[in-house]
Design a protein around this motif. Structure first.
Motif, PDB file in Angstrom:
ATOM      1  N   GLY A 291      -3.947   3.518  -7.973  1.00 26.02           N
ATOM      2  CA  GLY A 291      -4.115   2.974  -6.628  1.00 26.02           C
ATOM      3  C   GLY A 291      -5.267   3.642  -5.897  1.00 26.02           C
ATOM      4  N   GLU A 292      -5.348   4.964  -6.035  1.00 33.14           N
ATOM      5  CA  GLU A 292      -6.466   5.708  -5.437  1.00 33.14           C
ATOM      6  C   GLU A 292      -7.786   5.291  -6.076  1.00 33.14           C
ATOM      7  OE1 GLU A 292      -5.783   9.975  -5.601  1.00 33.14           O
ATOM      8  OE2 GLU A 292      -3.654   9.623  -5.237  1.00 33.14           O
ATOM      9  N   ALA A 293      -7.766   5.095  -7.393  1.00 34.94           N
ATOM     10  CA  ALA A 293      -8.970   4.689  -8.109  1.00 34.94           C
ATOM     11  C   ALA A 293      -9.461   3.336  -7.608  1.00 34.94           C
ATOM     12  CB  ALA A 293      -8.713   4.637  -9.612  1.00 34.94           C
ATOM     13  N   VAL A 294      -8.545   2.416  -7.360  1.00 30.13           N
ATOM     14  CA  VAL A 294      -8.945   1.094  -6.858  1.00 30.13           C
ATOM     15  C   VAL A 294      -9.706   1.248  -5.548  1.00 30.13           C
ATOM     16  CG1 VAL A 294      -8.077  -1.083  -5.883  1.00 30.13           C
ATOM     17  CG2 VAL A 294      -7.175  -0.241  -8.051  1.00 30.13           C
ATOM     18  N   LYS A 295      -9.173   2.042  -4.631  1.00 33.12           N
ATOM     19  CA  LYS A 295      -9.841   2.247  -3.336  1.00 33.12           C
ATOM     20  C   LYS A 295     -11.247   2.810  -3.528  1.00 33.12           C
ATOM     21  CE  LYS A 295      -5.531   3.072  -0.901  1.00 33.12           C
ATOM     22  NZ  LYS A 295      -4.684   4.077  -0.262  1.00 33.12           N
ATOM     23  N   LEU A 296     -11.370   3.818  -4.355  1.00 29.05           N
ATOM     24  CA  LEU A 296     -12.674   4.446  -4.582  1.00 29.05           C
ATOM     25  C   LEU A 296     -13.641   3.493  -5.292  1.00 29.05           C
ATOM     26  CD1 LEU A 296     -11.458   7.983  -5.676  1.00 29.05           C
ATOM     27  CD2 LEU A 296     -12.567   7.382  -3.513  1.00 29.05           C
TER      28      LEU A 296
END
Length: 167
Positions: free
Chosen positions: A5-10
């Motif tokens: 989920g964090e990777a998607v944002k970044l």
């Protein structure tokens, strides 16, 4: 899953910046990584959209980006497999392996390991353990040959685990 989920944002931010700077290649690469994160999250429609977009950019880019197109194709097969569409997954992987000359390759191209890992996972899902073990063994051989320290390599460990699942 929180890391995905964090990777998607970044990755969405990176993709937006690459678009702002009109750097299409980086947009395509961001799309491939987005697809991987979406796959981890089980968001297959978003993953398919991202992988199709990334593959389109990379296929049309000047230079030799075949290894990234291969990564995109492995992701396309992964989406199909995870959706239970094993015939569709095989229809992606099998012609690519044939085109690359597998299993008679003398020098495996970059990212062939991703394709072999996906081929093994497809055959495991189908219950074809003999074929799965063959693909997993080839994946393991490539992983060991490319690792600096195979005994500490996560990719080698993943290949061992995949081979064990096939047995």
């Amino acid at each position: 899953l929180s890391r995905a989920g964090e990777a998607v944002k970044l990755l969405l931010a990176a993709r937006e910046e690459a678009q702002r700077q009109e750097h299409e290649l980086f947009v395509g690469v961001a799309d491939l990584w987005l697809a991987s994160a979406y796959i981890q999250l089980g968001r297959f429609d978003a993953a398919q959209e991202s992988v199709d977009s990334g593959r389109s950019v990379l296929t049309g880019s000047p230079g030799s980006w075949d290894f990234l197109v291969l990564q995109a194709d492995a992701a396309r097969a992964s989406i199909a497999r995870r959706q239970g569409r094993l015939d569709d997954a095989r229809a992606i992987v099998d012609p690519l392996l044939d085109k690359l000359g597998y299993p008679s390759l003398t020098e495996p191209p970059r990212n062939l390991d991703l394709l072999l890992a996906e081929a093994a996972a497809i055959e495991i899902a189908a219950g074809n353990y003999t074929a799965a073990e063959s693909f997993a063994e080839s994946y393991l051989e490539i992983a060991i040959s490319r690792a600096r320290q195979p005994e500490f390599s996560a990719i080698v460990g993943d290949a061992h685990l995949l081979r064990a699942k096939a047995r």
